[in-house]
Design a protein around this motif. Structure first.
Motif, PDB file in Angstrom:
ATOM      1  N   ILE A 130      98.260  11.548  18.520  1.00 51.49           N
ATOM      2  CA  ILE A 130      97.354  10.690  19.280  1.00 51.49           C
ATOM      3  C   ILE A 130      95.956  11.286  19.191  1.00 51.49           C
ATOM      4  O   ILE A 130      95.791  12.504  19.185  1.00 51.49           O
ATOM      5  N   VAL A 131      94.927  10.458  19.125  1.00 50.80           N
ATOM      6  CA  VAL A 131      93.551  10.985  19.159  1.00 50.80           C
ATOM      7  C   VAL A 131      93.262  11.480  20.573  1.00 50.80           C
ATOM      8  O   VAL A 131      93.243  10.705  21.531  1.00 50.80           O
ATOM      9  N   ASP A 132      93.088  12.784  20.705  1.00 46.63           N
ATOM     10  CA  ASP A 132      92.873  13.379  22.019  1.00 46.63           C
ATOM     11  C   ASP A 132      92.168  14.721  21.856  1.00 46.63           C
ATOM     12  O   ASP A 132      92.321  15.398  20.825  1.00 46.63           O
ATOM     13  N   ALA A 133      91.444  15.096  22.913  1.00 48.00           N
ATOM     14  CA  ALA A 133      90.733  16.381  22.918  1.00 48.00           C
ATOM     15  C   ALA A 133      91.680  17.571  22.858  1.00 48.00           C
ATOM     16  O   ALA A 133      91.260  18.699  22.596  1.00 48.00           O
ATOM     17  N   TYR A 134      92.944  17.326  23.110  1.00 49.39           N
ATOM     18  CA  TYR A 134      93.997  18.340  23.094  1.00 49.39           C
ATOM     19  C   TYR A 134      94.078  19.073  21.751  1.00 49.39           C
ATOM     20  O   TYR A 134      94.278  20.280  21.692  1.00 49.39           O
ATOM     21  N   PHE A 135      93.910  18.340  20.646  1.00 42.98           N
ATOM     22  CA  PHE A 135      94.168  18.899  19.324  1.00 42.98           C
ATOM     23  C   PHE A 135      92.932  19.611  18.761  1.00 42.98           C
ATOM     24  O   PHE A 135      91.829  19.499  19.281  1.00 42.98           O
ATOM     25  N   SER A 136      93.134  20.346  17.663  1.00 40.39           N
ATOM     26  CA  SER A 136      92.120  21.315  17.214  1.00 40.39           C
ATOM     27  C   SER A 136      90.897  20.700  16.544  1.00 40.39           C
ATOM     28  O   SER A 136      89.805  21.260  16.634  1.00 40.39           O
ATOM     29  N   ALA A 137      91.067  19.574  15.837  1.00 41.78           N
ATOM     30  CA  ALA A 137      89.994  19.078  14.969  1.00 41.78           C
ATOM     31  C   ALA A 137      88.666  18.891  15.702  1.00 41.78           C
ATOM     32  O   ALA A 137      87.617  19.326  15.230  1.00 41.78           O
ATOM     33  N   THR A 138      88.716  18.241  16.874  1.00 40.13           N
ATOM     34  CA  THR A 138      87.455  17.975  17.580  1.00 40.13           C
ATOM     35  C   THR A 138      86.878  19.253  18.182  1.00 40.13           C
ATOM     36  O   THR A 138      85.667  19.355  18.368  1.00 40.13           O
ATOM     37  N   LYS A 139      87.718  20.239  18.452  1.00 35.95           N
ATOM     38  CA  LYS A 139      87.235  21.535  18.931  1.00 35.95           C
ATOM     39  C   LYS A 139      86.475  22.275  17.817  1.00 35.95           C
ATOM     40  O   LYS A 139      85.428  22.880  18.046  1.00 35.95           O
ATOM     41  N   ILE A 140      87.048  22.221  16.593  1.00 37.24           N
ATOM     42  CA  ILE A 140      86.370  22.832  15.442  1.00 37.24           C
ATOM     43  C   ILE A 140      85.008  22.178  15.238  1.00 37.24           C
ATOM     44  O   ILE A 140      83.985  22.858  15.071  1.00 37.24           O
ATOM     45  N   LYS A 141      85.002  20.850  15.253  1.00 40.24           N
ATOM     46  CA  LYS A 141      83.745  20.114  15.051  1.00 40.24           C
ATOM     47  C   LYS A 141      82.724  20.499  16.117  1.00 40.24           C
ATOM     48  O   LYS A 141      81.535  20.693  15.804  1.00 40.24           O
ATOM     49  N   TRP A 142      83.169  20.643  17.368  1.00 44.91           N
ATOM     50  CA  TRP A 142      82.243  20.998  18.449  1.00 44.91           C
ATOM     51  C   TRP A 142      81.600  22.359  18.181  1.00 44.91           C
ATOM     52  O   TRP A 142      80.384  22.516  18.341  1.00 44.91           O
ATOM     53  N   ILE A 143      82.391  23.334  17.757  1.00 43.01           N
ATOM     54  CA  ILE A 143      81.839  24.666  17.471  1.00 43.01           C
ATOM     55  C   ILE A 143      80.848  24.590  16.306  1.00 43.01           C
ATOM     56  O   ILE A 143      79.744  25.152  16.371  1.00 43.01           O
ATOM     57  N   LEU A 144      81.212  23.883  15.254  1.00 47.60           N
ATOM     58  CA  LEU A 144      80.316  23.754  14.096  1.00 47.60           C
ATOM     59  C   LEU A 144      79.003  23.076  14.470  1.00 47.60           C
ATOM     60  O   LEU A 144      77.935  23.428  13.963  1.00 47.60           O
ATOM     61  N   ASP A 145      79.079  22.100  15.374  1.00 40.99           N
ATOM     62  CA  ASP A 145      77.893  21.321  15.744  1.00 40.99           C
ATOM     63  C   ASP A 145      77.052  21.981  16.826  1.00 40.99           C
ATOM     64  O   ASP A 145      75.858  21.676  16.956  1.00 40.99           O
ATOM     65  N   ASN A 146      77.648  22.879  17.624  1.00 42.90           N
ATOM     66  CA  ASN A 146      76.947  23.381  18.808  1.00 42.90           C
ATOM     67  C   ASN A 146      76.679  24.880  18.831  1.00 42.90           C
ATOM     68  O   ASN A 146      75.841  25.336  19.615  1.00 42.90           O
ATOM     69  N   VAL A 147      77.357  25.643  18.024  1.00 41.42           N
ATOM     70  CA  VAL A 147      77.154  27.096  18.016  1.00 41.42           C
ATOM     71  C   VAL A 147      76.157  27.449  16.918  1.00 41.42           C
ATOM     72  O   VAL A 147      76.390  27.111  15.746  1.00 41.42           O
ATOM     73  N   PRO A 148      75.041  28.087  17.279  1.00 38.34           N
ATOM     74  CA  PRO A 148      74.024  28.442  16.280  1.00 38.34           C
ATOM     75  C   PRO A 148      74.627  29.218  15.112  1.00 38.34           C
ATOM     76  O   PRO A 148      75.432  30.136  15.307  1.00 38.34           O
ATOM     77  N   ASN A 149      74.261  28.802  13.909  1.00 34.17           N
ATOM     78  CA  ASN A 149      74.631  29.478  12.660  1.00 34.17           C
ATOM     79  C   ASN A 149      76.081  29.237  12.227  1.00 34.17           C
ATOM     80  O   ASN A 149      76.471  29.626  11.125  1.00 34.17           O
ATOM     81  N   ALA A 150      76.899  28.568  13.066  1.00 29.92           N
ATOM     82  CA  ALA A 150      78.309  28.378  12.699  1.00 29.92           C
ATOM     83  C   ALA A 150      78.447  27.526  11.442  1.00 29.92           C
ATOM     84  O   ALA A 150      79.186  27.881  10.513  1.00 29.92           O
ATOM     85  N   ARG A 151      77.718  26.405  11.382  1.00 35.02           N
ATOM     86  CA  ARG A 151      77.848  25.535  10.218  1.00 35.02           C
ATOM     87  C   ARG A 151      77.283  26.190   8.958  1.00 35.02           C
ATOM     88  O   ARG A 151      77.838  26.043   7.863  1.00 35.02           O
ATOM     89  N   ALA A 152      76.211  26.947   9.122  1.00 37.15           N
ATOM     90  CA  ALA A 152      75.642  27.659   7.971  1.00 37.15           C
ATOM     91  C   ALA A 152      76.644  28.675   7.414  1.00 37.15           C
ATOM     92  O   ALA A 152      76.810  28.803   6.190  1.00 37.15           O
ATOM     93  N   LEU A 153      77.327  29.390   8.306  1.00 34.69           N
ATOM     94  CA  LEU A 153      78.360  30.332   7.873  1.00 34.69           C
ATOM     95  C   LEU A 153      79.468  29.606   7.116  1.00 34.69           C
ATOM     96  O   LEU A 153      79.950  30.080   6.080  1.00 34.69           O
TER      97      LEU A 153
END
Length: 495
Positions: A130-153
């Motif tokens: 089910i599409v839900d905040a429970y699973f990992s994908a949206t958590k990964i995306k949040w870190i990549l989008d919100n943590v400085p330098n994460a996406r560059a790394l």
């Protein structure tokens, strides 16, 4: 010299290490709680370093207490809180952000936007989820989008993602092994459970580079050997399964249609569906149970977010008990709940409702309501939630329930287990070893190292502690209707 299997049970609130012998008996246990972080309403985090340090500490304590060392360990099995998401710098091994825990709801609005775009069937067809905040994908995306330098790394190939099992293997092997097993991969919302590969289309949808992902292996194989200072000798890390799949295996639910429920922080009900996934029409998820010796098994799963956690809230929030163990004694002071119903939706409702906006509700309070009635209603709420999931499971799988095998801390509560049998109208079976999550990981680790010769050999070790037969209660149908009404009133509260 007798050899042993060491199981790492990396839970949501604590790290545990359990040493098992060849008979599947517990020889030593050590446990250490770690810090729960709540930076904002609905956010739940852990310090990845503390996850590792606490896990290393209990492993050392358990083997020291038994008077053994690494040379006496035939293999290490890892079972873990699933979906919890950690990203770290491959070069330094340092996390770029705290672990975002499976309970965390910060990506709920983003999940709503995916649903509004009509992507729910597309994602579910690939992942079984089910599409839900429970699973990992949206958590990964949040870190990549919100943590400085994460996406560059990530773009430079210097970022690694893992669920907790992957993080622990990385630590045990000092970064030589970046891997997970299929049961954990299937909980990320990025893994295609039909092709058994990371899904390129989903990676593109969530804007997640494939370079951060771990290798996906079977659930029982040698992934690598320890090179950390934890053991003087190189011990094989040889079994991995997400905690609920590990419990399904530890309960020896190895035939199609067999069902177990683990009563932990949440409740997790799994039904073995054999070598093919069952597409749920009743808001359950299809998941990979394990892959062993080239043979894959799937499961239907219903996740209840709050079960044992409601007892912790009665202890810490409402303060009507001083320890979790007191809940049964308090609840048995009254013959019933006094028509009080407790919907423990403290972090939303999981299966089969999937309502992230639901909130906890205590309904039916009168002047005569006491702490004992609330305690009893809380216990019964756990059983009612389980009933809702199992009813959905039976409809999806098209097979009846023969018995429910139970484990986890709250399965020791006889009042809860008897009420569970009553509300289901089915037999509830508690095995001698209720530490089936760690036991399942140990079995997986022992199979790949030859510590145990076969699954048939292991299945002979499963034994019954207590059988709870349903008692006839003419009022139960009325109670079930009132429960359904209580759930309805708790839904959509926080929208």
């Amino acid at each position: 010299m007798e050899k042993y299997i060491l199981a790492f049970d990396a839970g949501t609130t604590s790290s545990r290490a359990i040493v098992f012998n060849r008979q599947g008996e517990i020889c030593a246990v050590a446990q250490k709680e770690f810090t729960q972080l709540f930076p904002q309403n609905g956010w739940v985090e852990h310090n990845p370093r503390e996850i590792w340090s606490s896990q290393a500490a209990v492993a050392a304590e358990a083997i020291t207490n038994l008077g053994i060392n690494g040379s006496d360990i035939a293999g290490i099995g890892i079972t873990n809180q699933r979906e919890t998401t950690i990203l770290w710098d491959r070069r330094t091994g340092e996390p770029v952000y705290n672990a975002i825990v499976w309970q965390d709801r910060r990506t709920s609005e983003y999940c709503d936007s995916l649903k509004n775009e009509g992507l729910l069937p597309y994602i579910k067809n690939k992942t079984g989820l089910i599409v839900d905040a429970y699973f990992s994908a949206t958590k990964i995306k949040w870190i990549l989008d919100n943590v400085p330098n994460a996406r560059a790394l990530a773009e430079h190939g210097d970022l690694a993602f893992g669920t907790v099992d992957t993080w622990l293997i990385w630590q045990l092997t000092k970064g030589k092994v970046h891997a997970t097993d299929m049961s954990n991969a299937s909980r990320t919302m990025l893994y295609n459970i039909h092709t058994l590969q990371w899904d390129e289309d989903l990676l593109k949808l969530f804007d997640i580079p494939a370079s951060i992902l771990p290798d996906v292996r079977e659930s029982s194989e040698i992934y690598g050997h320890t090179t950390s200072t934890l053991f003087a000798s190189n011990v094989p890390v040889s079994g991995i399964a997400g905690d609920q799949q590990a419990a399904l295996f530890g309960q020896m639910c190895i035939e199609r249609g067999m069902v177990k429920n683990t009563y932990g922080t949440g409740c997790f009900i799994l039904m073995n569906t054999g070598d093919k996934p069952v597409a749920s029409k009743n808001n359950l998820v299809s998941t990979i149970a394990w892959k062993i010796g080239g043979q894959i098994s799937y499961a239907l799963e219903g996740s209840i977010f709050v079960a044992g956690a409601i007892v912790q809230w009665l202890r810490d929030g409402l303060q009507i008990i001083r320890s979790s163990a007191e809940i049964e004694e308090l609840a048995t002071r009254v013959p019933d709940s006094g028509d009080v119903y407790f919907v423990p939706a403290l972090t939303g409702l999981g299966a089969p409702y999937w309502d992230q906006y639901a909130r906890g509700a205590i309904i039916g309070i009168s002047r005569g309501t006491t702490a004992a009635h609330i305690a009893r209603a809380a216990i019964e709420g756990i059983a009612y939630q389980t009933m809702d999931v199992i009813n959905a499971m039976i409809l999806d799988a098209g097979v009846g329930l023969k018995e429910l095998r139970v484990d986890g801390g709250a399965s020791k509560n006889n009042l809860l287990m008897q009420f569970q049998a009553n509300v289901l109208g089915q037999t509830v079976v508690r095995p001698h070893t209720t530490e089936t999550t760690a036991l399942g990981a140990a079995y997986l680790a022992g199979l790949s190292t030859g510590f145990w010769g076969s699954i048939d050999e292991i299945s002979k070790q499963w034994s019954i502690d207590h059988v709870f037969e349903p008692e006839k209660d003419l009022e139960m149908q009325i109670a079930k209707r009132k429960w359904a009404e209580a759930v309805h009133r708790a839904q959509n509260w926080n929208r």
